[in-house]
Scaffold this active site. Structure first.
Site, PDB file in Angstrom:
ATOM      1  N   ASN A 198     -26.125  48.203   9.769  1.00 16.94           N
ATOM      2  CA  ASN A 198     -25.504  48.447  11.072  1.00 16.94           C
ATOM      3  C   ASN A 198     -26.597  48.767  12.082  1.00 16.94           C
ATOM      4  O   ASN A 198     -27.609  49.373  11.733  1.00 16.94           O
ATOM      5  CB  ASN A 198     -24.525  49.633  10.980  1.00 16.94           C
ATOM      6  CG  ASN A 198     -23.544  49.662  12.140  1.00 16.94           C
ATOM      7  OD1 ASN A 198     -22.894  48.665  12.448  1.00 16.94           O
ATOM      8  ND2 ASN A 198     -23.434  50.792  12.802  1.00 16.94           N
TER       9      ASN A 198
ATOM     10  N   VAL B  55     -28.888  42.428  12.985  1.00 16.49           N
ATOM     11  CA  VAL B  55     -28.868  41.128  12.305  1.00 16.49           C
ATOM     12  C   VAL B  55     -29.286  40.058  13.309  1.00 16.49           C
ATOM     13  O   VAL B  55     -28.759  39.979  14.415  1.00 16.49           O
ATOM     14  CB  VAL B  55     -27.453  40.816  11.766  1.00 16.49           C
ATOM     15  CG1 VAL B  55     -27.442  39.464  11.054  1.00 16.49           C
ATOM     16  CG2 VAL B  55     -26.986  41.916  10.822  1.00 16.49           C
TER      17      VAL B  55
ATOM     18  N   GLU C 285      -4.635  51.398  28.031  1.00 14.76           N
ATOM     19  CA  GLU C 285      -5.066  52.750  27.640  1.00 14.76           C
ATOM     20  C   GLU C 285      -6.144  53.279  28.584  1.00 14.76           C
ATOM     21  O   GLU C 285      -6.147  54.456  28.947  1.00 14.76           O
ATOM     22  CB  GLU C 285      -5.566  52.746  26.188  1.00 14.76           C
ATOM     23  CG  GLU C 285      -4.439  52.483  25.201  1.00 14.76           C
ATOM     24  CD  GLU C 285      -4.794  52.845  23.765  1.00 14.76           C
ATOM     25  OE1 GLU C 285      -3.957  53.459  23.087  1.00 14.76           O
ATOM     26  OE2 GLU C 285      -5.911  52.512  23.313  1.00 14.76           O
TER      27      GLU C 285
ATOM     28  N   ASP D 150     -12.734  41.525  13.834  1.00 14.40           N
ATOM     29  CA  ASP D 150     -12.755  40.638  15.010  1.00 14.40           C
ATOM     30  C   ASP D 150     -13.285  39.254  14.669  1.00 14.40           C
ATOM     31  O   ASP D 150     -13.052  38.307  15.422  1.00 14.40           O
ATOM     32  CB  ASP D 150     -13.684  41.221  16.102  1.00 14.40           C
ATOM     33  CG  ASP D 150     -13.106  42.467  16.754  1.00 14.40           C
ATOM     34  OD1 ASP D 150     -11.914  42.752  16.545  1.00 14.40           O
ATOM     35  OD2 ASP D 150     -13.847  43.162  17.472  1.00 14.40           O
TER      36      ASP D 150
ATOM     37  N   LYS E   7       0.452  58.870  18.144  1.00  9.89           N
ATOM     38  CA  LYS E   7      -0.899  58.317  18.313  1.00  9.89           C
ATOM     39  C   LYS E   7      -1.925  59.280  17.706  1.00  9.89           C
ATOM     40  O   LYS E   7      -2.843  58.878  16.991  1.00  9.89           O
ATOM     41  CB  LYS E   7      -1.169  58.110  19.807  1.00  9.89           C
ATOM     42  CG  LYS E   7      -2.589  57.787  20.173  1.00  9.89           C
ATOM     43  CD  LYS E   7      -2.820  56.312  20.331  1.00  9.89           C
ATOM     44  CE  LYS E   7      -4.245  56.007  20.749  1.00  9.89           C
ATOM     45  NZ  LYS E   7      -4.678  54.682  20.411  1.00  9.89           N
TER      46      LYS E   7
END
Length: 398
Positions: free
Chosen positions: A38, A82, A170, A297, A374
């Site tokens: 990451n 990456v 939001e 995603d 939520k």
């Protein structure tokens, strides 16, 4: 394949983290060599980013150090970016080295989808990461300071949010809550501030329950948001946006939340994509690559009934992570793989402090009840990834 299979996980988003945590739990020592890559040493809670972006919360509360989540005796963590994926060589090129793999899991997160709108990539900001939300928050405060020096420039106080999906709605709720505080702080008349939401689709929150959408729009309108629904952004310039038939809306702040596409590294790797996302097989693998799994995603999973792809949410990425880990363990142990089936538990969108709308377990919720729901969902996620200690440490901020 080497004696101990090498598993490389790219990206510590929802899919990558859940895959790592499940592998950590299910694999025995020395059964596989697992590496998580990451670019930051933290995992961020994407569903919380709209708050620090508007300045209603501290960005620190949306991130969790990876070292607090993984067992370093079972998973190697590599902090790096990456650069290239080379399926033909079974290698991943990082900016400072190379990793070889037997199994590759790609969960690198998406990139903003600009739909080819001129000037959008250059002139709009995105709610995508801890760094991008810091920038948005500081930029918004700066506009108030600029206005005090040039009071004729009302474009400093016009805030445009492109897209009325979950993130857009939001963020609007939080921004509308933040504006009165900024007006007070900088001694600005609240009547001069404009918050405009522009959405090309015929409704806000496309695909969501119409009754709840109507409630959300009313709540936000009361807080001062102007909606331009069924209006497309044609161009984004340094001075604002052009919409419809050439109408110009002047603004120094355009925040684009109009969608996500996959990651260009996957296209460059020669893996077949649609808008940068990969239509995965039933086991979440890339077509023609039995040892490459694609999550979040970056993946495209179709709803059997409607034949449409599911939107890329945290919920689907988490379920994919669990399924992916199961299939990796099964592959290593020569057991049958399990097909991925998405169980949609519902969705909740916050509308600022104490307000939200949601559908969960087949029931509709709005107002304070939905806001509590939520919060419960956010706490459950913290519990899944970090147990009680993380809930106690972060829960009070959500």
């Amino acid at each position: 394949m080497s004696s101990i299979p090498k598993i490389v996980i790219l990206g510590a988003g929802y899919g990558g983290v859940l895959t790592s945590l499940r592998l950590q739990k299910e694999l025995n020592y020395n059964e596989a060599d697992v590496t998580l890559v990451n670019k930051h040493d933290y995992h961020y809670i994407t569903t919380h980013l709209h708050m620090p972006a508007a300045g209603t919360d501290n960005p620190e509360n949306a991130r969790v150090n990876i070292s607090k989540l993984i067992d370093e005796f079972k998973i190697d963590f590599v902090k790096s970016t990456v650069v290239q994926i080379r399926p033909q060589d079974r290698k991943v090129i990082l900016e400072d080295g190379t990793l070889s793999y037997d199994y590759l899991i790609i969960g690198l997160g998406g990139e903003p989808e600009t739909f080819g709108i001129p000037g959008l990539a250059e002139n709009a900001m995105n709610i995508r990461s801890i760094n991008s939300v810091r920038l948005i928050r500081e930029h918004i405060e700066y506009q108030f300071a600029r206005f005090k020096r040039e009071p004729h420039r009302t474009d400093y106080l016009t805030f445009i949010v492109g897209g009325a999906g979950f993130t857009g709605i939001e963020f609007l709720g939080e921004l509308a809550d933040r504006i009165p505080e900024l007006c007070k702080q900088f001694d600005v008349d609240p009547a001069l501030v404009k918050i405009i939401n522009i959405e090309a689709a015929p409704t806000a929150l496309p695909g969501f329950d119409p009754e709840l959408v109507e409630y959300a729009v009313q709540v936000l309108q009361k807080k001062g948001v102007t909606f331009r629904i069924g209006t497309a952004v044609k161009e984004c310039t340094p001075d604002g946006v052009v919409v419809g038939e050439g109408e110009e809306i002047k603004s120094q702040t355009v925040i684009w939340t109009g969608g996500v596409r996959g990651n260009r590294l996957i296209e460059e790797a020669g893996i077949e994509t649609m808008r940068g996302r990969v239509k995965v097989d039933e086991f979440l693998r890339a077509p023609g690559h039995e040892n490459i799994y694609i999550l979040g995603d970056n993946s495209l999973v179709f709803n059997e009934e409607g034949g449409r792809p599911y939107p890329p949410t945290a919920q689907i990425a988490m379920q994919q992570g669990v399924n992916c880990a199961h299939n990796l363990v099964a592959s290593i142990r020569n057991q049958p793989l399990k097909s991925f089936v998405f169980h949609n538990k519902g969705a909740v969108a916050s509308l600022g402090k104490g307000e939200a709308i949601g559908v969960a377990f087949g029931k509709k919720y709005k107002g304070r009840t939905a806001a509590l729901l939520k919060k419960a969902i956010d706490l459950r996620y913290l519990f899944i990834i970090g147990g009680i200690p993380l809930v106690l440490r972060k829960g009070k901020f959500l």
